[in-house]
Design an enzyme around this catalytic site. Structure first.
Site, PDB file in Angstrom:
ATOM      1  N   SER A  20       0.880  -1.126  -0.130  1.00 19.61           N
ATOM      2  CA  SER A  20      -0.063  -0.070   0.207  1.00 19.61           C
ATOM      3  C   SER A  20       0.936   1.463  -0.132  1.00 19.61           C
ATOM      4  O   SER A  20       1.829   1.530   0.739  1.00 19.61           O
ATOM      5  CB  SER A  20      -1.017  -0.022   1.148  1.00 19.61           C
ATOM      6  N   LYS A  44      -3.491   2.211  -2.360  1.00 19.85           N
ATOM      7  CA  LYS A  44      -3.060   3.199  -1.536  1.00 19.85           C
ATOM      8  C   LYS A  44      -4.326   3.357  -0.440  1.00 19.85           C
ATOM      9  O   LYS A  44      -5.398   2.946  -0.784  1.00 19.85           O
ATOM     10  CB  LYS A  44      -3.052   4.609  -2.134  1.00 19.85           C
ATOM     11  N   SER A  69       6.163  10.816   5.263  1.00 21.61           N
ATOM     12  CA  SER A  69       5.166  11.249   5.792  1.00 21.61           C
ATOM     13  C   SER A  69       3.944  11.792   4.956  1.00 21.61           C
ATOM     14  O   SER A  69       3.734  13.067   5.008  1.00 21.61           O
ATOM     15  CB  SER A  69       5.747  12.286   6.916  1.00 21.61           C
ATOM     16  N   LEU A  72      -1.609   9.900   4.315  1.00 19.67           N
ATOM     17  CA  LEU A  72      -2.665   9.255   3.859  1.00 19.67           C
ATOM     18  C   LEU A  72      -3.514  10.299   2.893  1.00 19.67           C
ATOM     19  O   LEU A  72      -4.748  10.116   2.851  1.00 19.67           O
ATOM     20  CB  LEU A  72      -3.869   8.778   5.007  1.00 19.67           C
ATOM     21  N   ASN A 127      -5.417  -0.428   7.777  1.00 15.82           N
ATOM     22  CA  ASN A 127      -4.032   0.051   8.505  1.00 15.82           C
ATOM     23  C   ASN A 127      -4.429   0.719   9.539  1.00 15.82           C
ATOM     24  O   ASN A 127      -5.237   1.804   9.833  1.00 15.82           O
ATOM     25  CB  ASN A 127      -3.804   1.349   7.399  1.00 15.82           C
ATOM     26  N   CYS A 130      -2.995   4.692  12.341  1.00 19.58           N
ATOM     27  CA  CYS A 130      -3.652   5.660  12.279  1.00 19.58           C
ATOM     28  C   CYS A 130      -3.879   6.306  13.749  1.00 19.58           C
ATOM     29  O   CYS A 130      -4.416   5.353  14.555  1.00 19.58           O
ATOM     30  CB  CYS A 130      -4.703   6.068  11.467  1.00 19.58           C
ATOM     31  N   ILE A 191       5.488  -5.729   8.317  1.00 18.73           N
ATOM     32  CA  ILE A 191       5.220  -4.609   9.100  1.00 18.73           C
ATOM     33  C   ILE A 191       4.960  -3.271   8.108  1.00 18.73           C
ATOM     34  O   ILE A 191       5.262  -3.225   7.043  1.00 18.73           O
ATOM     35  CB  ILE A 191       6.507  -4.119   9.761  1.00 18.73           C
TER      36      ILE A 191
HETATM   37  C1  FMN Z   1       5.273   6.582   0.194  1.00 19.54           C
HETATM   38  C2  FMN Z   1       4.755   5.375   0.926  1.00 19.54           C
HETATM   39  C3  FMN Z   1       3.330   5.447   1.279  1.00 19.54           C
HETATM   40  C4  FMN Z   1       2.947   4.506   2.268  1.00 19.54           C
HETATM   41  N1  FMN Z   1       1.401   4.596   2.275  1.00 19.54           N
HETATM   42  C5  FMN Z   1       0.778   3.624   3.320  1.00 19.54           C
HETATM   43  C6  FMN Z   1      -0.566   3.667   3.138  1.00 19.54           C
HETATM   44  O1  FMN Z   1      -1.377   4.400   2.734  1.00 19.54           O
HETATM   45  N2  FMN Z   1      -1.210   2.663   4.156  1.00 19.54           N
HETATM   46  C7  FMN Z   1      -0.322   1.691   4.611  1.00 19.54           C
HETATM   47  O2  FMN Z   1      -0.773   0.759   5.037  1.00 19.54           O
HETATM   48  N3  FMN Z   1       0.870   1.681   4.425  1.00 19.54           N
HETATM   49  C8  FMN Z   1       1.439   2.661   3.623  1.00 19.54           C
HETATM   50  N4  FMN Z   1       2.750   2.621   3.487  1.00 19.54           N
HETATM   51  C9  FMN Z   1       3.645   1.448   4.151  1.00 19.54           C
HETATM   52  C10 FMN Z   1       4.004   0.375   3.163  1.00 19.54           C
HETATM   53  O3  FMN Z   1       2.967  -0.256   2.503  1.00 19.54           O
HETATM   54  C11 FMN Z   1       4.867  -0.897   3.662  1.00 19.54           C
HETATM   55  O4  FMN Z   1       4.400  -1.206   4.989  1.00 19.54           O
HETATM   56  C12 FMN Z   1       6.469  -0.108   4.323  1.00 19.54           C
HETATM   57  O5  FMN Z   1       6.926   0.863   3.180  1.00 19.54           O
HETATM   58  C13 FMN Z   1       7.380  -1.132   4.536  1.00 19.54           C
HETATM   59  O6  FMN Z   1       7.546  -2.065   3.052  1.00 19.54           O
HETATM   60  P1  FMN Z   1       8.767  -1.571   2.338  1.00 19.54           P
HETATM   61  O7  FMN Z   1      10.096  -1.522   3.136  1.00 19.54           O
HETATM   62  O8  FMN Z   1       8.966  -2.827   1.039  1.00 19.54           O
HETATM   63  O9  FMN Z   1       8.718  -0.063   1.625  1.00 19.54           O
HETATM   64  C14 FMN Z   1       3.529   3.532   2.539  1.00 19.54           C
HETATM   65  C15 FMN Z   1       4.926   3.393   2.499  1.00 19.54           C
HETATM   66  C16 FMN Z   1       5.524   4.512   1.323  1.00 19.54           C
HETATM   67  C17 FMN Z   1       6.921   4.278   1.441  1.00 19.54           C
END
Ligand code: FMN
Length: 302
Positions: A20, A44, A69, A72, A127, A130, A191
């Site tokens: 996501s 997303k 950061s 959302l 998620n 929040c 995670i």
């Molecule tokens: C730019 C960005 C936006 C993210 N937006 C969300 C989100 O909307 N909802 C969510 O549950 N996780 C969100 N995440 C977390 C990722 O889904 C993931 O859990 C986290 O990045 C760890 O995985 P990775 O190291 O492979 O990126 C976001 C991560 C990034 C980098």
């Protein structure tokens, strides 16, 4: 070889998904890779109302990772139904899982009530990182009591798979995972990002507007692998592993730790073909090691 993954009563064709927030709603990436080869796409976050997200800058690179950061940012559930679902309806073979976020239980359940009848929505990833505004801002995901209650409320609303997404920013992630299982979740993913901060020493200011943010990428892989290992020993529903997966070797590590499926996040920003390469690598590893199904990975590490 059987690559399928069963969650609740539904089958994903293979264990590779996109995380996501790193893959939009699939549309842009659909021009670059064949989405029908993926096991799953996690959208997303969708919230009840549209959100602008946090002020810029909201992304910064760090050694072996990045901090975000985003806050959302999304078009809200009506925008999702009008603008995103028509494309999602065209995706074949791949499970579309909607990531849902909210600041109160009502906000989560409203989103689910509004989209549950959409056939192309395979399931939900909740998620819980929040802040719960009703409970003074403490994130849902850090309090097992709130997590169990929220899971139960969501469970009442839908027969589709419910996957609770765990935050690593807690003392004991297994306690929260257990609350999800008791509440009726069908799987957990772990995670989400790890709390991080970067400071520009010349400007003497944090690198992002919100000061702290979520660290992702290779830097957090050992945190994710440990979380998957500990959680999968504690609960009996499937665990979906993510955090820093850049290649098939990383994915294999997660499967050996106990994951039944995995997600690719930050790596998509570097090479959108990563999920396809990871899937090919998993198949080669399984052939070379005579593994027939994903659960065969789970017998090696006690
Ligand atoms: C730019 C960005 C936006 C993210 N937006 C969300 C989100 O909307 N909802 C969510 O549950 N996780 C969100 N995440 C977390 C990722 O889904 C993931 O859990 C986290 O990045 C760890 O995985 P990775 O190291 O492979 O990126 C976001 C991560 C990034 C980098």
């Amino acid at each position: 070889m059987d690559l399928s993954v069963k969650i609740r009563d539904k089958i994903m064709q293979n264990p590779v998904g996109t995380a996501s927030g790193t893959f939009g709603f699939g549309e842009e990436y659909g021009e670059l890779i064949d989405l029908s080869q993926l096991g799953s796409i996690y959208t997303k976050a969708v919230t009840v109302l549209p959100r602008e997200g946090n002020p810029l800058p909201r992304l910064t690179e760090t050694p072996y990772g990045m901090i975000n950061s985003i806050g959302l940012a999304n078009t809200g559930v009506k925008g999702f139904l009008e603008n995103k679902v028509p494309f999602l309806n065209t995706i074949k073979n791949c499970a579309v899982i909607v990531n849902v976020a909210g600041s109160t239980e009502d906000e989560y359940t409203k989103v689910i009530d509004m989209i549950d009848s959409v056939d192309s929505v395979w399931g939900y990833e909740i998620n819980i990182s929040c802040p719960n505004v009703k409970c003074g801002g403490l994130a849902f995901g850090t309090d097992p009591v709130q997590v169990e209650r929220l899971t139960k409320e969501i469970r009442k609303r839908t027969n589709k798979p419910v996957i609770m997404k765990l935050t690593p920013n807690v003392t004991d992630i297994t306690t929260v995972a257990t609350a999800c299982e008791i509440g009726g979740a069908d799987a957990v993913s772990c995670i989400n990002t790890v709390m991080g901060m970067k400071i520009d020493i010349n400007k003497k200011k944090p690198a992002i507007y919100q000061k702290t943010g979520g660290l992702s990428g290779p830097a957090i892989k050992p945190v994710g692998v440990a979380a998957v290992y500990r959680v999968s020993k504690k609960i009996s529903i499937p665990v979906i592993g993510l955090g820093g997966i850049m290649n098939w070797e990383d994915a294999v590590e997660y499967f050996l730790a106990g994951a039944s499926a995995i997600q690719i996040g930050t790596a998509n920003f570097i090479d959108p073909n990563t999920p396809i390469d990871v899937l090919d690598g998993i198949k080669r590893y399984m052939t070379n090691n005579k593994l027939e199904k994903i659960s065969d990975f789970h017998s090696f590490i006690e």
